[in-house]
Motif scaffolding. Structure first.
Motif, mmCIF file in Angstrom:
data_model
loop_
_atom_site.group_PDB
_atom_site.id
_atom_site.type_symbol
_atom_site.label_atom_id
_atom_site.label_comp_id
_atom_site.label_asym_id
_atom_site.label_seq_id
_atom_site.Cartn_x
_atom_site.Cartn_y
_atom_site.Cartn_z
ATOM 1 N N VAL A 161 0.838 -1.187 0.000
ATOM 2 C CA VAL A 161 0.000 0.000 0.000
ATOM 3 C C VAL A 161 0.882 1.249 0.000
ATOM 4 O O VAL A 161 1.791 1.379 0.817
ATOM 5 C CB VAL A 161 -0.940 0.034 1.220
ATOM 6 N N GLY A 162 0.599 2.160 -0.911
ATOM 7 C CA GLY A 162 1.240 3.462 -0.929
ATOM 8 C C GLY A 162 0.188 4.546 -0.807
ATOM 9 O O GLY A 162 -1.003 4.301 -1.008
ATOM 10 N N VAL A 163 0.626 5.763 -0.448
ATOM 11 C CA VAL A 163 -0.296 6.894 -0.326
ATOM 12 C C VAL A 163 0.222 8.049 -1.174
ATOM 13 O O VAL A 163 1.412 8.379 -1.139
ATOM 14 C CB VAL A 163 -0.459 7.350 1.139
ATOM 15 N N ILE A 164 -0.687 8.648 -1.937
ATOM 16 C CA ILE A 164 -0.416 9.849 -2.717
ATOM 17 C C ILE A 164 -1.107 11.001 -2.013
ATOM 18 O O ILE A 164 -2.324 10.970 -1.809
ATOM 19 C CB ILE A 164 -0.958 9.716 -4.148
ATOM 20 N N GLY A 165 -0.336 12.013 -1.608
ATOM 21 C CA GLY A 165 -0.918 13.140 -0.891
ATOM 22 C C GLY A 165 -0.599 14.456 -1.568
ATOM 23 O O GLY A 165 0.567 14.758 -1.823
ATOM 24 N N ARG A 220 0.196 -0.590 7.273
ATOM 25 C CA ARG A 220 0.064 -1.136 5.915
ATOM 26 C C ARG A 220 0.683 -0.221 4.866
ATOM 27 O O ARG A 220 0.892 -0.640 3.727
ATOM 28 C CB ARG A 220 -1.421 -1.369 5.598
ATOM 29 N N VAL A 221 0.975 1.037 5.243
ATOM 30 C CA VAL A 221 1.500 2.025 4.293
ATOM 31 C C VAL A 221 3.012 1.883 4.186
ATOM 32 O O VAL A 221 3.729 1.958 5.183
ATOM 33 C CB VAL A 221 1.121 3.454 4.732
ATOM 34 N N HIS A 222 3.506 1.712 2.945
ATOM 35 C CA HIS A 222 4.930 1.430 2.743
ATOM 36 C C HIS A 222 5.641 2.397 1.809
ATOM 37 O O HIS A 222 6.856 2.252 1.591
ATOM 38 C CB HIS A 222 5.090 0.005 2.200
ATOM 39 N N ALA A 223 4.956 3.399 1.260
ATOM 40 C CA ALA A 223 5.610 4.371 0.381
ATOM 41 C C ALA A 223 4.696 5.581 0.231
ATOM 42 O O ALA A 223 3.469 5.456 0.288
ATOM 43 C CB ALA A 223 5.913 3.759 -0.988
ATOM 44 N N LEU A 224 5.313 6.779 0.040
ATOM 45 C CA LEU A 224 4.549 8.017 -0.096
ATOM 46 C C LEU A 224 4.987 8.787 -1.332
ATOM 47 O O LEU A 224 6.189 8.927 -1.599
ATOM 48 C CB LEU A 224 4.768 8.936 1.119
ATOM 49 N N LEU A 225 4.009 9.313 -2.063
ATOM 50 C CA LEU A 225 4.226 10.317 -3.091
ATOM 51 C C LEU A 225 3.558 11.590 -2.602
ATOM 52 O O LEU A 225 2.342 11.619 -2.394
ATOM 53 C CB LEU A 225 3.622 9.881 -4.432
ATOM 54 N N LEU A 226 4.354 12.644 -2.387
ATOM 55 C CA LEU A 226 3.847 13.904 -1.852
ATOM 56 C C LEU A 226 4.010 15.001 -2.896
ATOM 57 O O LEU A 226 5.089 15.155 -3.482
ATOM 58 C CB LEU A 226 4.615 14.292 -0.577
#
Length: 346
Positions: A161-165, A220-226
């Motif tokens: 799981v990754g998150v884009i913020g 569960r979050v393993h990578a971020l795009l900010l």
């Protein structure tokens, strides 16, 4: 014997031609609407999942946006990493629809969450603690909802799981990765820069509408795009638990979320050095999808970039680099092999 060899050569040649004629692996994009309960008040909230599809793609109108995706199209066989998209204050995740659909086409499931109380239709939680701490909880609930959705769950890599913020969504993403906001930093910043109407719309004093909430990370979050992340509330020590890889962008001429106090400062303080790209001359809204002619007329302030700034080129690079980043930091999307012409036409 000569005749047998000739027959075998013909068969082999025919087989090779068949393999060479097979189309390369390629996905179109489907979208699926999700409804689940907001963890803050147990009222329904919504998200849209964009995913790789083996069906024929159509252009669809979702709200005021024309998007290259087909509702509830057949999901392409495979298992795909999950990317959650958190929009900015008073915004909509569909403003980044080109990024969402392009990443789906590359083999990711992208879930675009509409944050209750902080979106283009409803600002009832803006400037409150429940919004600051509730947004990450809503993303976590959306992850759980996607993993439990009958249509999507068989195709999701639950551990990837990754998150884009974007903008305030960057703040949300950092909390999910373990950051702890320091409200005193916001107060001090607003004393120094009271003219910052975006960050200081409450003069640095968030409304304490809920005293039972705390920032909650999601393992569960393993990578971020900010992108243009609002991050001035985080000091070095409050970022100590953020150990996931980060790809970060900011506009060098951003007058809403100033890069010196946000992205550039964040890049120096994160315990794991991020990939950080400062786009010269770009403003805050450059990360929104390139505008149609109608959007230019309706919202010129959101659509017009400074001279020399090409939003289409920036998005082309962003999409390419985001796909490569998530492919390296999460599992490479797996699929059931090359599609046939029949699969593509379904």
């Amino acid at each position: 014997m000569m005749r047998l060899c000739a027959v075998l050569l013909i068969c082999l040649s025919s087989s090779l031609l068949t393999v060479q004629a097979a189309p390369p692996a390629h996905w179109s994009v489907g979208y699926h609407r999700l409804t689940f309960l907001d963890p803050l008040d147990l009222q329904p909230m919504k998200a849209i999942a964009f995913y790789p599809s083996s069906g024929r793609e159509h252009q669809s109108r979702i709200g005021s946006y024309m998007i290259q995706a087909t509702e509830d199209a057949k999901v392409a066989i495979g298992r795909y990493p999950l990317l959650m998209l958190s929009h900015g204050n008073t915004g909509t995740p569909l403003a980044l629809h080109d990024l969402a659909t392009s990443l789906a086409r590359k083999g990711f499931i992208v879930v675009a969450v509409l944050h209750p109380g902080d979106n283009y239709k409803d600002q009832s939680r803006l400037g409150t603690l429940s919004n600051l701490y509730g947004r990450p909880m809503q993303i976590s609930e959306a992850i759980t909802a996607t993993l439990g959705d009958p249509m999507l769950s068989p195709y999701v890599e639950a551990e990837d799981v990754g998150v884009i913020g974007y903008s305030a969504g960057g703040e949300t993403a950092l909390i999910l990765a373990g950051a702890q906001p320091n409200l005193e930093r916001l107060r001090r910043y607003c004393q120094e820069r009271p003219d910052d109407k975006d960050a200081c719309n409450t003069k640095g004093e968030l409304i304490v509408d809920r005293d039972d909430l705390q920032p909650v990370a999601d393992p569960r979050v393993h990578a971020l795009l900010l992108m243009a992340p609002l991050s001035l509330m985080f000091g070095r020590h409050t970022l100590a638990d953020v150990h996931v890889p980060v790809l970060m962008y900011s506009g060098g001429a951003d007058k809403l979320v100033f890069p010196d106090k946000n992205a550039a400062a964040l890049a120096r303080k994160l315990p794991v050095a991020p990939q950080f790209k400062l786009i010269a001359g770009a403003g805050h809204f450059v990360f929104m999808a390139p505008c149609s002619e109608a959007q230019f007329k309706a919202t010129p302030g959101l659509c017009t970039d400074a001279e020399g700034v090409n939003r289409e080129d920036i998005h082309r690079d962003l999409i390419h680099e985001a796909g490569s980043f998530f492919a390296k930091t999460l599992s490479v999307p797996s699929h059931g092999g090359m599609q046939t012409a029949d699969q593509t036409d379904q």
